[in-house]
Design an enzyme around this catalytic site. Structure first.
Site, PDB file in Angstrom:
ATOM      1  N   LYS A 207       0.815  -1.214   0.000  1.00 53.26           N
ATOM      2  CA  LYS A 207       0.000   0.000   0.000  1.00 53.26           C
ATOM      3  C   LYS A 207       0.842   1.255   0.000  1.00 53.26           C
ATOM      4  O   LYS A 207       1.838   1.351   0.691  1.00 53.26           O
ATOM      5  CB  LYS A 207      -0.906   0.011   1.216  1.00 53.26           C
ATOM      6  CG  LYS A 207      -2.011  -0.923   0.969  1.00 53.26           C
ATOM      7  CD  LYS A 207      -3.102  -0.830   1.946  1.00 53.26           C
ATOM      8  CE  LYS A 207      -4.165  -1.757   1.487  1.00 53.26           C
ATOM      9  NZ  LYS A 207      -5.112  -1.161   0.579  1.00 53.26           N
TER      10      LYS A 207
ATOM     11  N   CYS B  14      -9.048  -1.253 -10.655  1.00 56.39           N
ATOM     12  CA  CYS B  14      -9.677  -0.080 -10.064  1.00 56.39           C
ATOM     13  C   CYS B  14     -10.712  -0.518  -9.045  1.00 56.39           C
ATOM     14  O   CYS B  14     -11.229  -1.624  -9.120  1.00 56.39           O
ATOM     15  CB  CYS B  14     -10.393   0.727 -11.136  1.00 56.39           C
ATOM     16  SG  CYS B  14      -9.295   1.283 -12.425  1.00 56.39           S
TER      17      CYS B  14
ATOM     18  N   GLU C 124      -5.368  -1.404   7.243  1.00 55.75           N
ATOM     19  CA  GLU C 124      -5.187  -0.308   6.285  1.00 55.75           C
ATOM     20  C   GLU C 124      -5.401   1.073   6.850  1.00 55.75           C
ATOM     21  O   GLU C 124      -4.922   2.046   6.313  1.00 55.75           O
ATOM     22  CB  GLU C 124      -6.185  -0.472   5.135  1.00 55.75           C
ATOM     23  CG  GLU C 124      -5.730  -1.465   4.159  1.00 55.75           C
ATOM     24  CD  GLU C 124      -6.809  -1.774   3.142  1.00 55.75           C
ATOM     25  OE1 GLU C 124      -7.660  -0.918   2.876  1.00 55.75           O
ATOM     26  OE2 GLU C 124      -6.757  -2.891   2.624  1.00 55.75           O
TER      27      GLU C 124
ATOM     28  N   HIS D  61      -5.627 -17.887  -4.096  1.00 58.24           N
ATOM     29  CA  HIS D  61      -5.251 -17.008  -5.210  1.00 58.24           C
ATOM     30  C   HIS D  61      -4.747 -17.807  -6.403  1.00 58.24           C
ATOM     31  O   HIS D  61      -4.464 -17.256  -7.454  1.00 58.24           O
ATOM     32  CB  HIS D  61      -4.201 -15.999  -4.770  1.00 58.24           C
ATOM     33  CG  HIS D  61      -4.724 -15.069  -3.720  1.00 58.24           C
ATOM     34  ND1 HIS D  61      -4.513 -15.282  -2.377  1.00 58.24           N
ATOM     35  CD2 HIS D  61      -5.490 -13.968  -3.819  1.00 58.24           C
ATOM     36  CE1 HIS D  61      -5.123 -14.324  -1.707  1.00 58.24           C
ATOM     37  NE2 HIS D  61      -5.725 -13.520  -2.544  1.00 58.24           N
TER      38      HIS D  61
END
Ligand code: GLN
Ligand code: ZN
Length: 756
Positions: free
Chosen positions: A114, A518, A607, A696
């Site tokens: 991030k 996005c 976050e 994943h």
């Protein structure tokens, strides 16, 4: 005179043109030249959008990521990216995306993390003692020429050397700062080249000034800018996202010609900066929030800015607080949003106009922009007093929250005894994280329903069929705690936001998350409440199909907050409490419907951590409280789960434990259980499900491999507190591999029950 500029513009395009061009290029459906044509056209359009400003940023555009661009400019892409016959562009994308390991030129992708405290991810520069730098200025020089040819006032934008090292990672544990002298030589060359190519001002971003820096890193900043002064270019040193605090004097004194600060987050210290900044420097104030989508309150901003302008005069520059990368491109793409809401919102294109308006009001007098100020005043006033924003009931409910509301009735050990009895689970119980494969039929049904092409009843039948299939499969696999599979959910935040009051949704307000990816964060504009139950019907239906415990699935308040655009007229902590109350109501309704296991996902908890560690605790305190409010109103026998994806827990372990969830499931398989080291140092008191199946990848994990992972985990956490589950939800997987993998997982649990 006031100089106006912008620090950067979204590059993905109002219609996500860059995304689609990139994906076509990667699929081999577009040539290198065609991709570059799209990029050139987008840059021209973006400069045009910013032409009301005195300076347009150049070099902020990126085909993938700005840190990766900088690594390429500095000639330090990892060696593995340069293998074979790769063109420069392919080497660049290889670093970003890797290349299949089945390929003879297979390479792994660069690590992504991030960008500061945003939801944007950058490719982490890799360093070692062997790292050498060499200048590759082509990208910047050609874009500079492009902007100049277009008649724009180009201001190149660079990531500063200290931030570049700070945000990179040393692969051999060597000291990154040892690389600084050589790095600076290349930066100096770059500045000289840019100046030679006609750049007057160069913006150099050092958001590292918003972190707590030790003496060495502070010294690195001094060393860098003393050295770069030799290039004799005009440098605008830019910081954002954080106050300068103890770095304030340092930032003011570095030998550059201008300083940009985030005057939204750092408003309180602007006066001090004005005092400290030497007279020969310009001060750029980021007065328009580049991290949010609300219109600026002109009246208030102008009242505050006027004395500053009187003092600084032409030394004052105005800009958005940071690059506009973090907001959607153009509000005009949302004609379907109701008119009132539109008046309150402001995307990148509109933010540029706000800067121009503010500058004009200051220099030419308010009458020069009288109409705009009046319209703004009306919108701001309407928003403040709107009944859509203010819900007295919600405000009273938040005011009535007591300390007990976020706490369980009894301690974990007492609850665990009751839950074992109530749920009748074996040792090493198996479960999943919530979603099951989202087939094309599911997506089609959801889309048709949304478009009004599928009647409610037919939609419900379709979803119920999916739920029934999902429950049936889980029964056959022999899982212990079942889920309904989340077929009805498009996105874990959107699904809940759409059913809550105070939330609005856009159609095209995309923000880049990484590369071509996005996200479209929903907008919290008013007090949040839950008019109706959101998940009870689906979960209860699923529960009727099996005798096994059915787990209710919710998104937690902190994740709802961190993945939305949040109103700016209320502290985030208060918005989070409102969300927590809404989720709490849902939890209690589920419990009433006899759903006795409830999972509240909080993948975005980490976050929200502020940049400075000294601010962490304050955030963690209200985040933990909000989770508690949502989850902990249940009876002791009700089992609360939470889930977090891949996350470093080491430094926030006490907060994770303070959530007091009975069970936490996390993503650990890729780290080979290394993530559990955190559970070594800190005695985690409750149950944990360390993911053993990497969702994943389409690979089906072997039973024995999962047994081994669990045995590793059992060395750190007592076996009676371990769960067996995948890393995360299965919605991106296909049914075939999912069934094979889960069958192996259940077999692994059975083995563990015998041997461990
Ligand atoms: N319950 C969600 C799912 O299974 C969790 C997703 C997430 O952690 N991001 O899809
Ligand atoms: Zn997850």
């Amino acid at each position: 005179m006031i100089t106006t500029h912008s620090l950067g513009f979204p590059r993905i395009g109002a219609k996500r043109e860059l995304k689609f061009a990139l994906e076509k290029y990667w699929r081999g459906e577009k040539s290198d030249t065609e991709l570059q044509q799209t990029a050139t056209a987008l840059r021209a359009q973006h400069w045009k959008h910013q032409s009301a400003l005195d300076w347009q940023p150049v070099g902020d555009f990126s085909l993938y990521d700005q840190m990766l661009d900088m690594a390429q400019t500095l000639g330090c892409l990892p060696d593995r990216a340069k293998l074979g016959e790769a063109s420069e562009l392919d080497a660049y994308f290889r670093t970003a995306r890797g290349r299949s390991v089945n390929d003879k030129e297979g390479v792994h992708a660069g690590e992504m993390t991030k960008w500061l405290d945003t939801n944007y991810h950058y490719i982490v520069p890799e360093f070692s003692q062997q790292t050498r730098f060499s200048l590759n200025a082509n990208r910047l020089l050609s874009q500079l020429a492009e902007a100049k040819a277009g008649g724009f006032n180009a201001k190149p934008v660079l990531i500063g050397p200290v931030t570049f090292l700070w945000l990179g990672k040393s692969k051999d544990d060597s000291d990154r700062l040892a690389l600084l002298p050589e790095l600076l030589a290349v930066y100096e060359q770059l500045l000289v080249e840019l100046k030679r190519a006609g750049a007057e001002w160069i913006q150099i971003d050092e958001p590292v000034l918003g972190f707590e820096l030790d003496a060495e890193w502070q010294h690195a900043l001094e060393q860098s800018y003393n050295r770069l002064a030799a290039a004799k270019t005009k440098l605008l040193l830019a910081t954002y996202f954080s106050e300068l605090r103890e770095n304030l004097q340092l930032a003011c004194q570095l030998p550059v010609q201008g300083l940009h600060i985030d005057a939204v987050r750092g408003r309180a210290e602007v006066a001090q900066v004005v005092d400290w900044l030497p007279e020969h420097k310009v001060l750029s104030l980021g007065v328009v929030d580049g991290r949010n989508i609300w219109v600026n309150d002109f009246e208030q901003t102008l009242a505050w800015l006027t004395p500053i302008y009187q003092r600084l005069q032409s030394r004052l520059w105005l800009a958005p607080s940071c690059s506009l990368l973090h907001v959607p491109v153009d509000l005009r793409s949302e004609p379907e949003l109701d008119e009132e809401l539109q008046q309150w919102l402001c995307f990148a294109v509109q933010k540029v106009a706000e800067i121009a308006t503010l500058a004009k009001a200051l220099t030419e007098g308010e009458a020069a922009v009288g109409d705009l100020l009046e319209a703004n005043r009306i919108a701001v006033k309407a928003r403040k007093s709107s009944t859509r924003v203010n819900n007295p009931e919600v405000q009273q409910a938040v005011a009535a929250i007591s300390a007990d509301d976020s706490k369980r009735q009894s301690a974990y050990t007492e609850r665990a005894a009751l839950q074992i009895e109530a749920l009748g689970l074996p040792r090493f119980p198996t479960t999943t994280i919530g979603s099951f494969p989202q087939t094309t039929e599911i997506r089609q049904a959801r889309r048709a329903f949304k478009a009004g092409d599928l009647a409610v009843d037919d939609y419900e039948t379709a979803m119920k069929q999916e739920i029934a299939r999902c429950v049936e499969e889980q029964e056959q696999l022999g899982l212990d705690v079942l889920v309904h599979g989340e077929a009805e959910r498009n996105d874990m935040v959107e699904y809940f936001g759409e059913q809550l009051s105070g939330y609005a949704f856009t159609r095209f307000a995309w923000v880049q998350s990484y590369g071509s990816r996005c996200v479209k964060p929903p907008i919290i504009y008013g007090d949040v409440s839950r008019p109706n139950a959101m998940t009870v019907a689906w979960t209860s239906y699923a529960a009727t199909l099996s005798d096994k415990p059915m787990k209710g699935m919710l998104t937690g308040p902190v994740t709802m907050l961190n993945w939305s655009f949040v109103r700016d007229d209320l502290p985030r902590a208060d918005v989070c409490r409102q969300l927590a109350l809404a989720i709490r109501a849902e939890v209690l309704d589920l419990e009433k419907a006899e759903v006795n296991v409830i999972q509240i996902d909080e993948p975005a908890l980490r976050e929200g951590l502020p940049l400075r560690r000294s601010d962490w605790q304050q955030y963690l305190d209200w985040a933990v409280e909000a989770f508690g409010i949502s989850a902990n109103g249940v009876a002791d026998a009700t089992q609360v789960h939470t889930h977090m994806c891949y996350s470093e827990f080491n430094d926030i372990m006490p907060a994770i434990a303070a959530l007091d969830a009975d069970v936490i499931t996390i993503e650990t398989s890729r780290s080979d259980m290394e993530l559990l080291d955190a559970f070594d140092a800190f005695d985690y008191p409750n149950e944990i499900g360390p993911g053993v199946y990497d969702i994943h990848s389409p690979n089906v994990p072997e039973t024995q491999a999962m047994v081994k992972l669990m045995q590793k985990a059992a060395a750190k956490v007592p076996a009676e507190r371990l769960w067996v589950n995948p890393d995360c939800g299965l919605k991106t997987r296909g049914w075939t591999e999912t069934k094979l993998a889960l069958a192996n997982m259940v077999a692994a649990a059975e083995t563990l029950r015998k041997v461990a």
